[in-house]
Scaffold this motif. Structure first.
Motif, short mmCIF file in Angstrom:
data_model
loop_
_atom_site.label_atom_id
_atom_site.label_comp_id
_atom_site.label_asym_id
_atom_site.label_seq_id
_atom_site.Cartn_x
_atom_site.Cartn_y
_atom_site.Cartn_z
N ASP A 8 119.28 58.68 -39.61
CA ASP A 8 118.12 58.90 -38.72
C ASP A 8 118.33 58.04 -37.49
OD1 ASP A 8 115.28 58.65 -37.58
OD2 ASP A 8 114.97 60.04 -39.26
N VAL A 13 112.51 54.21 -39.21
CA VAL A 13 112.54 55.21 -40.28
C VAL A 13 113.60 54.85 -41.30
CG1 VAL A 13 113.03 57.63 -40.83
CG2 VAL A 13 111.63 57.07 -38.83
N ARG A 14 114.79 54.49 -40.82
CA ARG A 14 115.87 54.11 -41.75
C ARG A 14 115.46 52.89 -42.58
NH1 ARG A 14 118.98 54.18 -37.20
NH2 ARG A 14 119.67 52.03 -37.54
N LEU A 17 113.11 53.99 -45.30
CA LEU A 17 113.82 54.72 -46.35
C LEU A 17 114.66 53.79 -47.20
CD1 LEU A 17 114.98 57.89 -44.36
CD2 LEU A 17 113.25 57.80 -46.16
N ASP A 54 118.47 63.35 -40.99
CA ASP A 54 117.60 63.76 -39.89
C ASP A 54 118.28 64.90 -39.15
OD1 ASP A 54 115.49 63.74 -38.09
OD2 ASP A 54 116.34 62.14 -36.87
N VAL A 81 115.63 65.74 -44.00
CA VAL A 81 114.29 65.16 -43.90
C VAL A 81 113.77 65.53 -42.52
CG1 VAL A 81 112.89 63.08 -44.10
CG2 VAL A 81 115.00 63.28 -45.42
N THR A 82 112.74 66.38 -42.48
CA THR A 82 112.40 67.04 -41.23
C THR A 82 110.90 66.99 -40.95
OG1 THR A 82 112.60 69.15 -40.04
CG2 THR A 82 112.10 69.28 -42.38
N THR A 83 110.54 67.50 -39.77
CA THR A 83 109.14 67.66 -39.38
C THR A 83 108.85 69.14 -39.21
OG1 THR A 83 109.75 67.45 -37.05
CG2 THR A 83 109.07 65.45 -38.19
N LYS A 104 108.96 64.66 -43.48
CA LYS A 104 109.00 63.21 -43.25
C LYS A 104 107.73 62.52 -43.73
CE LYS A 104 112.44 62.54 -39.64
NZ LYS A 104 112.73 62.01 -38.30
N ASP A 105 106.66 63.26 -43.89
CA ASP A 105 105.44 62.62 -44.39
C ASP A 105 105.27 62.81 -45.89
OD1 ASP A 105 104.84 65.30 -44.47
OD2 ASP A 105 102.96 65.16 -43.34
N LEU A 111 109.78 61.63 -52.44
CA LEU A 111 111.11 61.47 -51.85
C LEU A 111 112.10 60.95 -52.88
CD1 LEU A 111 112.01 60.45 -48.32
CD2 LEU A 111 113.22 59.35 -50.19
#
Length: 216
Positions: A8, A13-14, A17, A54, A81-83, A104-105, A111
């Motif tokens: 990502d 974000v990384r 995760l 990502d 992992v997307t939106t 992503k949410d 996850l």
């Protein structure tokens, strides 16, 4: 131990995760990457079981990186992992062999469960992503479904599972709806993949749309 590479372009974000993955006793983060070039190098060096990928990144994007990775490491499970605003990239990732799709949410436990399913060979898909992909296909190709002749011979139960899968239901949801065990549903999904020669649930859902049975 499930070895994971995180990809990502956003450091935060990384970091999130990594904290999540490393909190699990059976998951280990072996590398991080901020773009597709780094992702390809990380997979080459560390040979992970699962890559959380990502899609929108500077330099090499996630679709291209997924294709490059799978050219050399076809057994690596790349989970996107997307939106919700990434429809076009979702199709691109699907076409080059992405193994699963998550939002992503997604809840942290979802996850981690997806990482475990991917490592075990069961493609993880957020039901909402699956519904979005199939819905987009429906909008684009609404005229003249090909008909059920595009399907191989299916048992009545396999057909029931395929219809519910095309609506974005998870194995657990399908099991509850059909009053079956989750293991039995997994067996039916595996049979559908074998009979159709497809490699993931999204392709099965799109096949159901082409056959015109997704509205059953």
């Amino acid at each position: 131990m499930i070895r994971v590479v995180l990809v990502d372009d956003q450091h935060l974000v990384r970091a999130g995760l990594r904290i999540l993955c490393d909190s699990a006793p059976d998951v280990e983060t072996v590398a991080e990457a901020a773009n597709g070039h780094e992702a390809v190098r990380a997979v080459e060096e560390h040979r992970p079981d699962v890559v959380l990928m990502d899609l929108r990144m500077p330099g090499m994007d996630g679709v291209t990186a997924t294709a490059r990775i799978l050219e050399r490491h076809r057994h690596t499970r790349v989970v996107v992992v997307t939106t919700f605003d990434d429809d076009e990239n979702l199709y691109g990732a699907l076409s080059v062999g992405a193994f699963g799709f998550l939002l992503k949410d997604s809840a942290p436990e979802d996850l981690l469960a997806a990482v475990r399913r991917a490592a075990a060979g069961e493609p993880p898909f957020s039901p909402a992503v699956l519904r979005r992909v199939v819905g987009r296909a429906t909008e684009r190709h609404r005229p003249a479904p090909a008909g059920e002749d595009v399907l191989p011979p299916l048992t009545p139960r396999e057909r029931d599972v395929l219809v519910l899968l095309s609506h974005g239901l998870s194995n657990a949801d399908i099991a509850e709806r059909l009053h079956l065990g989750v293991t039995t549903v997994k067996t039916h999904v595996g049979s559908l993949l074998t009979k159709t020669g497809l490699d993931n649930r999204v392709r099965l859902a799109l096949l159901a749309h082409s056959a015109g049975i997704d509205a059953d």
